[in-house]
Design a protein around this motif. Sequence first.
Motif: not given
Length: 139
Positions: A7-9, A31-34, A65-66, A100-110
């Motif tokens: 769900g992260m653009a 440095v990027f932040k969700i 997380c970042r 941690k879960m949000i960053y982990a699930s968004s990492k590959d797409r980002f």
Amino acid sequence: MANAASGMAVHDDCKLKFLELKAKRTYRFIVFKIEEKQKQVIVEKLGEPTDSYEDFSASLPANECRYAVYDFDYVTDENCQKSRIVFIAWSPDTSRVRSKMIYASSKDRFKRELDGIQIELQATDPTEMGLDVIRSRSN
């Protein structure tokens, strides 16, 4: 544009700044932040070309997380000047589980949005992303 799984653009600024780092070497690091409320990844901090690795690691929060990208310059054993773009998924043990879960699930797409990453590191504390670790992965 957003991935159904995370769900992260990805804000256009992230891609623009990354291209500037890659092509023009305008920055030493990014440095990027969700931004959870906006459901998107944004640029949090830009490092000047003169900034050191210590400046970079100091810009990562101790308990949040970042994502980060670092332009690593080094000299090979053959005395050649080289550069590698390092992607770091910073996820300290002290950060919130949800984060941690949000960053982990968004990492590959980002990461797919940033074309040109040469090394990837997952770090939970500063020793896992030290210059010696990056140097060993660069050769």
